[in-house]
Design a protein around this motif. Structure first.
Motif, short mmCIF file in Angstrom:
data_model
loop_
_atom_site.label_atom_id
_atom_site.label_comp_id
_atom_site.label_asym_id
_atom_site.label_seq_id
_atom_site.Cartn_x
_atom_site.Cartn_y
_atom_site.Cartn_z
N GLU A 222 0.82 -1.20 0.00
CA GLU A 222 0.00 0.00 0.00
C GLU A 222 0.86 1.26 0.00
O GLU A 222 0.72 2.14 0.83
N LYS A 223 1.77 1.37 -0.97
CA LYS A 223 2.65 2.53 -1.00
C LYS A 223 1.87 3.82 -1.23
O LYS A 223 2.23 4.89 -0.73
N GLU A 224 0.80 3.73 -2.02
CA GLU A 224 0.04 4.94 -2.31
C GLU A 224 -0.62 5.51 -1.07
O GLU A 224 -0.83 6.71 -0.95
N GLU A 225 -0.92 4.63 -0.09
CA GLU A 225 -1.51 5.11 1.16
C GLU A 225 -0.51 5.98 1.92
O GLU A 225 -0.84 7.03 2.45
N GLY A 226 0.75 5.49 1.97
CA GLY A 226 1.79 6.27 2.64
C GLY A 226 2.04 7.59 1.94
O GLY A 226 2.24 8.63 2.58
N LYS A 227 2.03 7.57 0.60
CA LYS A 227 2.23 8.80 -0.15
C LYS A 227 1.11 9.80 0.12
O LYS A 227 1.35 11.00 0.24
N PHE A 228 -0.10 9.27 0.23
CA PHE A 228 -1.25 10.16 0.44
C PHE A 228 -1.16 10.85 1.79
O PHE A 228 -1.33 12.07 1.89
N VAL A 229 -0.91 10.08 2.86
CA VAL A 229 -0.87 10.68 4.18
C VAL A 229 0.32 11.63 4.30
O VAL A 229 0.23 12.68 4.96
N ASN A 230 1.44 11.33 3.63
CA ASN A 230 2.58 12.25 3.63
C ASN A 230 2.23 13.55 2.91
O ASN A 230 2.65 14.64 3.33
N SER A 231 1.47 13.43 1.82
CA SER A 231 1.06 14.63 1.09
C SER A 231 0.13 15.49 1.94
O SER A 231 0.25 16.73 1.94
N VAL A 232 -0.77 14.85 2.67
CA VAL A 232 -1.68 15.59 3.56
C VAL A 232 -0.90 16.33 4.64
O VAL A 232 -1.14 17.52 4.89
N ILE A 233 0.05 15.64 5.26
CA ILE A 233 0.84 16.25 6.32
C ILE A 233 1.68 17.41 5.77
O ILE A 233 1.78 18.47 6.40
N THR A 234 2.26 17.22 4.58
CA THR A 234 3.05 18.29 3.97
C THR A 234 2.20 19.51 3.68
O THR A 234 2.59 20.66 3.95
N LEU A 235 1.00 19.28 3.12
CA LEU A 235 0.10 20.40 2.82
C LEU A 235 -0.28 21.16 4.08
O LEU A 235 -0.24 22.41 4.11
N LEU A 236 -0.64 20.44 5.14
CA LEU A 236 -1.02 21.10 6.38
C LEU A 236 0.16 21.82 7.02
O LEU A 236 0.00 22.89 7.61
N ASN A 237 1.35 21.24 6.90
CA ASN A 237 2.55 21.92 7.43
C ASN A 237 2.77 23.26 6.73
O ASN A 237 3.14 24.25 7.36
N TYR B 56 -1.92 14.52 13.22
CA TYR B 56 -1.05 13.67 12.39
C TYR B 56 -1.04 12.23 12.90
O TYR B 56 -1.02 11.28 12.11
N PHE B 57 -1.06 12.07 14.22
CA PHE B 57 -1.15 10.71 14.77
C PHE B 57 -2.48 10.07 14.38
O PHE B 57 -2.54 8.88 14.06
N TYR B 58 -3.54 10.87 14.38
CA TYR B 58 -4.86 10.39 13.95
C TYR B 58 -4.82 9.94 12.48
O TYR B 58 -5.33 8.87 12.13
N TYR B 59 -4.20 10.76 11.61
CA TYR B 59 -4.12 10.40 10.20
C TYR B 59 -3.34 9.10 10.00
O TYR B 59 -3.73 8.25 9.20
N ILE B 60 -2.23 8.97 10.72
CA ILE B 60 -1.40 7.78 10.57
C ILE B 60 -2.14 6.53 11.04
O ILE B 60 -2.09 5.48 10.40
N CYS B 61 -2.84 6.65 12.18
CA CYS B 61 -3.61 5.50 12.69
C CYS B 61 -4.72 5.12 11.72
O CYS B 61 -4.94 3.92 11.46
#
Length: 309
Positions: free
Chosen positions: A30-45, A116-121
């Protein structure tokens, strides 16, 4: 010899790190899942950093602009806070300014750390649900099973049912941790979005309007992604029912009964709630936006009537 022994451990450790990351990326289903959550975190940062910079440097821009135009040094703070001393005295102003700027960073770090912990979980739980769907779809290899294959399928099915129950418990635990804060977030977001939007519309100061526009965007994205990840868990948990149906359950009558029970349970989605008052999904986001617009329209009408009078 000494130099070689000095460099060898570092080189070997670097090689181990490369191999670990390489095989992790190669075998990650599920690499795309990791990419998605990283993109969300980057955008919010990005939005969080912009908010800090806007609230911090807008007062400085005002001070410099006032000094250049009139030659007067009129000190301004990021927020209107009452202190037991004169915060606009040059002796105290730097400390008050630093304290308010640091407080902004603390608030954002507290909010982002929890979110971010919520998104990762949520991403982890969704990945596990998708893997469970894959396992269910490939549970029975063929329509005709011998006795040994039936025993293997039965054993796999028992493990899958246990995994399904564990995922349900994980979702319930995450809901228990976040339900109260989510309820407060839902209630406060309508007011925050309303007031931020009103400040953007009502102010004539372009710098202040840009500041509150960034603040508004940050809050919109924050509540949107909160609902998005909750909706992802609901949808992925319900996909288990379809995956169980798509397996060759009719090849074994003993398996068919257990698969039916899994289907029935999966049709009741695992979900995160706002302390039981609302589900965390797209529908909740639309309700928050509708409520915010109602508050904004009422506040704007009152403001326009007051201006006319």
């Amino acid at each position: 010899m000494t130099e070689m022994t000095y460099l060898a451990p570092c080189a070997m450790l670097s090689t181990v790190g490369i191999f670990k990351s390489f095989f992790l990326m190669k075998n990650n289903i599920e690499k795309e899942e990791g990419k998605f959550v990283n993109s969300v975190i980057t955008l919010l940062n990005i939005f969080n950093i912009c908010v800090v910079f806007d609230f911090t440097f807008t007062p400085i821009i005002k001070i410099v602009k006032k000094y250049i135009s009139s030659g007067e040094l009129e000190l301004v703070l990021p927020h209107k806070v009452v202190y037991p001393f004169d915060a606009f005295d040059i002796k105290y102003w730097p400390f008050a300014f630093f304290k308010q700027s640091w407080s902004e960073c603390i608030v954002l770090l507290e909010m982002c750390g929890a979110d971010y912990f919520y998104y990762i979980c949520c991403t982890f739980i969704r990945i596990q649900f998708r893997l469970l769907c894959y396992e269910f779809e490939n549970l029975i290899p063929s329509r005709h099973l011998n006795e040994e294959e039936q025993n293997i399928v039965k054993s796999k099915l028992i493990n899958l049912i246990k995994r399904h129950q564990e995922l349900i418990k994980c979702t319930s635990t995450l809901d228990m941790i976040y339900s109260k804060s989510t309820l407060f977030n839902f209630v406060s977001s309508s007011v925050i979005i309303c007031l931020a939007g009103f400040n953007v519309k009502a102010t004539d100061n372009i710098a202040l309007a840009v500041t509150f526009l960034t603040f508004l965007s940050m809050n919109l994205f924050q509540i949107f992604f909160l609902c998005l990840f909750g909706d992802m868990i609901m949808r992925s948990s319900m996909e288990v029912s379809d995956a169980a149906y798509n397996c060759l359950w009719y090849a074994d009558r003993n398996v068919a009964r257990d698969v039916l029970l899994v289907q029935i349970r999966a049709q009741n989605p695992c979900k995160l709630t706002a302390f039981g008052f609302a589900d965390v999904n797209y529908m909740s986001f639309s309700k928050i936006m509708s409520t915010s617009w109602s508050y904004f329209a009422l506040l704007n009408t009152m403001y326009n009537e007051n201006q006319e009078n």
